[in-house]
Every structure is written in C-alpha cells, then in structure tokens.
Design a protein around this motif. Structure first.
Motif, PDB file in Angstrom:
ATOM      1  N   LEU A  60      28.118 -21.393 -25.906  1.00  0.00           N
ATOM      2  CA  LEU A  60      27.749 -20.197 -26.652  1.00  0.00           C
ATOM      3  C   LEU A  60      26.296 -19.791 -26.470  1.00  0.00           C
ATOM      4  N   ARG A  61      25.484 -20.692 -25.977  1.00  0.00           N
ATOM      5  CA  ARG A  61      24.068 -20.369 -25.797  1.00  0.00           C
ATOM      6  C   ARG A  61      23.879 -19.454 -24.593  1.00  0.00           C
ATOM      7  N   LYS A  62      22.853 -18.634 -24.646  1.00  0.00           N
ATOM      8  CA  LYS A  62      22.571 -17.714 -23.544  1.00  0.00           C
ATOM      9  C   LYS A  62      22.052 -18.476 -22.348  1.00  0.00           C
ATOM     10  N   PRO A  63      22.227 -18.010 -21.139  1.00  0.00           N
ATOM     11  CA  PRO A  63      23.081 -16.881 -20.772  1.00  0.00           C
ATOM     12  C   PRO A  63      24.535 -17.333 -20.716  1.00  0.00           C
ATOM     13  N   SER A  64      25.365 -16.633 -21.418  1.00  0.00           N
ATOM     14  CA  SER A  64      26.769 -17.005 -21.494  1.00  0.00           C
ATOM     15  C   SER A  64      27.598 -15.794 -21.905  1.00  0.00           C
ATOM     16  N   PRO A  65      28.778 -15.647 -21.323  1.00  0.00           N
ATOM     17  CA  PRO A  65      29.644 -14.544 -21.739  1.00  0.00           C
ATOM     18  C   PRO A  65      30.471 -14.903 -22.979  1.00  0.00           C
ATOM     19  N   TYR A  66      30.363 -16.133 -23.460  1.00  0.00           N
ATOM     20  CA  TYR A  66      31.196 -16.591 -24.555  1.00  0.00           C
ATOM     21  C   TYR A  66      30.598 -16.264 -25.917  1.00  0.00           C
ATOM     22  N   ILE A  67      31.466 -16.002 -26.872  1.00  0.00           N
ATOM     23  CA  ILE A  67      31.063 -15.769 -28.252  1.00  0.00           C
ATOM     24  C   ILE A  67      32.029 -16.521 -29.160  1.00  0.00           C
ATOM     25  N   ALA A  68      31.662 -16.654 -30.406  1.00  0.00           N
ATOM     26  CA  ALA A  68      32.548 -17.228 -31.416  1.00  0.00           C
ATOM     27  C   ALA A  68      32.557 -16.290 -32.607  1.00  0.00           C
ATOM     28  N   VAL A  69      33.697 -16.163 -33.246  1.00  0.00           N
ATOM     29  CA  VAL A  69      33.839 -15.299 -34.406  1.00  0.00           C
ATOM     30  C   VAL A  69      34.407 -16.136 -35.546  1.00  0.00           C
TER      31      VAL A  69
END
Length: 124
Positions: A63-72
């Motif tokens: 989840l840390r940058k640079p990364s295309p992943y997100i969490a909701v």
C-alpha cells in the motif's frame, strides 16, 4: 524491528507477527484473511478492528507509494469513520483519509477522486 511489527520476507511473502494481545479467534480470522477474501462477522466490541489493523499491517508494503494498490475500510456511520480512522492512524504507518456523504463524495468526478485519494493509500 519489534516483535509486534509485521515483517515482509526477502521474497515479499506476507508474514504477520500478531499483536501480543490478539485473541485466538482474531488470529484465526487474520490467517484466513491472509489466504483468501474474507468477511468477518462478529459482535460489537469483539475485535474486528484489531483484525483489520493486523491485516493492513501485513499488506502495508503493497500500500505504500509508489503503488497502484489501495485499501478501503467501510463503516456504517460517520461517528465510526472518525473512530476507526483514528485507530488505523495510531496502529499503522499508512496515510488515512476519512470520507463520508456530507462531504459531497457522491458527486465527486474521477478527477476529484484522484486528487483526494492519490496521496492516500487507505481511506474510510
């Protein structure tokens, strides 16, 4: 690294060092969630947030940058947005955004969403 921290092995496999006060059913839910998509259904005040925190700590490197992943993390009330968001900020090093309906989120276009969410890797 402290024993309660989440560690990522050299080959980037997930390994979660559980928090020392986690209960056995919370650890079982965490283990299942690390292997597959999971919905945790427990009573109020039974530790669902702790399970989510341990899971997010396990995936934090993604989840840390640079990364295309997100969490909701979805919650049913505005009060819980603040409460859960504060818990996540206290127990993870992830950037946490807090969003709810009165902020006009239903009317945000793609550009507005990108401007709000790009600096965040996790939001409520």
């Amino acid at each position: 690294m402290e024993p309660t921290d989440v560690a990522v092995s050299v080959n980037q496999q997930l390994s979660a060092d559980p928090l020392p006060f986690a209960r056995s059913y919370q650890l079982e839910a965490l283990e299942t969630a690390l292997k597959q998509n999971t919905i945790v259904y427990l009573e109020t005040r039974s530790g669902k947030t702790l399970i989510a925190i341990m899971l997010l700590r396990s995936y934090a490197y993604l989840l840390r940058k640079p990364s295309p992943y997100i969490a909701v993390f979805l919650v049913p009330t505005v009060v819980l947005v603040t409460q859960q968001g504060d818990s996540l900020m206290m127990h993870t090093d992830l950037k946490v955004g807090k969003y709810w309906g009165e902020m006009g989120v239903d009317y945000w276009d793609a550009a507005t969403c990108n401007n709000k969410w790009t600096p965040m890797r996790y939001w409520l």
